[in-house]
Design a protein around this motif. Structure first.
Motif: not given
Ligand code: TYM
Length: 334
Positions: A8, A136, A144
Motif C-alpha cells: 500500500s 501492486i 491492498v
C-alpha cells in the motif's frame, strides 16, 4: 484467499490527516503480524498534480516519518519511496498498453481531481490508476489495505491483471484483494459530515493533521460541526445525522471498538460531554505519533537511510518480476 504479501502507499502531498491514519495507516501497522508488507511513499503519483520540488522532498520525508512513528517496522518489512524503484514506471508503461480508455473514463477520482477543466488535466493524472496497478502487481502483492475511496482503483488493478494474463495466455499476475478494514473506512470533514476529510479542503478546521499538537486537536474538535440533539441510543439513530455519525465513528476507530459500543458509552449525552472524551482520546492516540514525527524530522539522515535501504530491498523483489513480464511481452533481454 489468504493474503501473503501486502502493498500500500500514500501520496506525499500536503499533510497526512486523521482519515489517512484511521482509513489506512492504523490498519497497516496491525497487518504487519499477518503478512509480509511493502509500504511506499508514492512520489511518482504526487507529481500528477504540479508540485514544488523542495516541498515534495520534505513531504516525502514527512510521510515516511509518519509511517515509522505510527509503528511500521522498516527492518521486518519494507518502506521506500516509489521513484527509487524504476520498475514501477516500466511496468506502468506496459499496463498503459493493456488498460482501456473506457476503464479509466469511469474512475471517479480522476473526475473529482480534474474538475471542470478536464482538457487541461495532466496525462499523468488520467493514467494514475495504471501506475497504481503497477505498484501492486510489481511485487505480486495479493492484499491492498486502503480506505473506501481507493476501492475502485484496486478493482481496476484486478481488471488489468486479468487482461494481461488473458492477452498473453499466462497466469502471471495474481488478482489482489482490496482490504477495507476498521470502523473508519471513510472519515468525513469536521466542517461538513457529507464531505470526505481531505488534504485539499481549503479549511484546515475540516481535518486533524498528524502534525497538529494537542491544543490544535482540541480546538478543531471543539469547533467541529454538530447538531442540537443529544447522542442517540443506537446506530439507527445516527442515520441522517452525518456529523454525529462521523464523530462517533472517529471515536470508535481511535478506541478500537465498534460504533455501537461507542454509542453505548455516550447514549443520551450532550455533544459537549462527548467532545471532551473525544479530545482526550484523540490526543492520547495521536500525541505519541506526533512527538515521534518531530523527533524524526530533526534526523532526516535516518529517514533517508531507511528509504534507501527499503528501495534496495524492493528492487530485489521487483526486478525478477519485471524481467519475467518483459519476457512474456516479447522484449529482447540478455
Ligand atoms: P492517498 O495518499 O490519497 O491516501 C492514502 C490512504 O488514505 C486513505 N484515505 C482515507 N481513508 C478514510 N477516510 C478518508 N477521509 C481518507 N482519505 C484518504 C486512502 O484510501 C488511502 O488508503 N492512490 C492512493 C495511493 C497509492 C496506492 C498505491 C495505494 C498509490 N499506489 C498502491 C495502494 C496501493 C492514494 O490516493 O492515496
Amino acid at each position: 484467499m489468504s493474503v501473503s504479501l501486502i502493498f500500500s502507499g500514500m501520496q506525499p502531498t500536503g499533510n497526512l490527516h486523521l482519515g489517512n491514519y484511521l482509513g489506512a495507516l492504523k490498519n497497516w501497522v496491525k497487518l504487519q503480524s499477518q503478512a509480509k508488507c511493502i509500504y511506499c511513499v508514492v512520489d511518482l503519483h504526487a507529481i500528477t498534480m504540479p508540485q514544488d520540488p523542495k516541498e515534495l522532498r520534505s513531504a516525502t520525508r514527512e510521510v515516511a516519518a509518519a509511517y515509522l512513528a505510527a509503528g511500521i517496522d522498516a527492518d521486518k518489512h519494507i518502506l521506500f519511496n516509489q521513484s527509487r524503484v524504476r520498475a514501477h514506471s516500466e511496468l506502468a508503461w506496459i499496463f498503459n498498453c493493456v488498460a482501456r480508455i473506457g476503464w479509466l473514463n469511469r474512475m471517479t477520482q480522476f473526475k473529482d481531481k480534474a474538475g471542470k477543466n478536464r482538457e487541461n488535466a495532466l496525462v499523468g493524472l488520467y493514467a494514475y490508476p495504471v501506475l497504481m496497478a503497477a505498484d501492486i502487481l510489481l511485487y505480486h502483492a495479493n492484499g491492498v489495505p486502503v480506505g473506501e475511496d481507493q476501492k475502485q482503483h484496486v478493482e481496476l488493478t484486478r481488471d488489468i491483471a486479468q487482461a494481461f494474463n488473458s492477452m498473453f495466455g499466462v497466469e502471471h499476475f495474481p488478482l489482489p484483494e482490496p482490504m477495507i478494514l476498521g470502523e473508519a473506512t471513510r472519515v468525513m470533514s469536521l466542517r461538513d459530515g457529507t464531505k470526505k476529510m481531505s488534504k485539499s479542503d481549503a479549511s484546515d478546521y475540516a481535518r486533524i493533521n498528524l502534525t497538529d499538537d494537542a491544543d490544535t486537536i482540541a480546538l478543531k474538535i471543539q469547533k467541529a460541526k454538530t447538531d442540537p440533539h443529544p447522542l442517540p441510543d443506537d446506530v439507527k439513530g445516527l442515520e441522517d445525522r452525518p456529523e454525529a455519525d462521523n464523530l462517533l465513528t472517529i471515536y470508535a476507530a481511535l478506541a478500537d471498538i465498534t460504533t455501537a459500543e461507542a454509542l453505548g458509552r455516550f447514549a443520551g449525552k450532550t455533544f459537549s460531554e462527548f467532545k471532551k472524551a473525544l479530545v482526550e482520546l484523540a490526543v492520547s492516540v495521536l500525541g505519541p505519533i506526533n512527538a515521534e514525527m518531530r523527533r524524526l524530522k530533526a534526523d532526516p539522515g535516518h529517514v533517508d537511510a531507511v528509504l534507501r535501504r527499503g528501495g534496495e530491498r524492493a528492487t530485489e523483489i521487483a526486478e525478477p518480476i519485471l524481467k519475467k513480464t518483459q519476457d512474456i511481452v516479447g522484449f529482447l533481454k540478455d
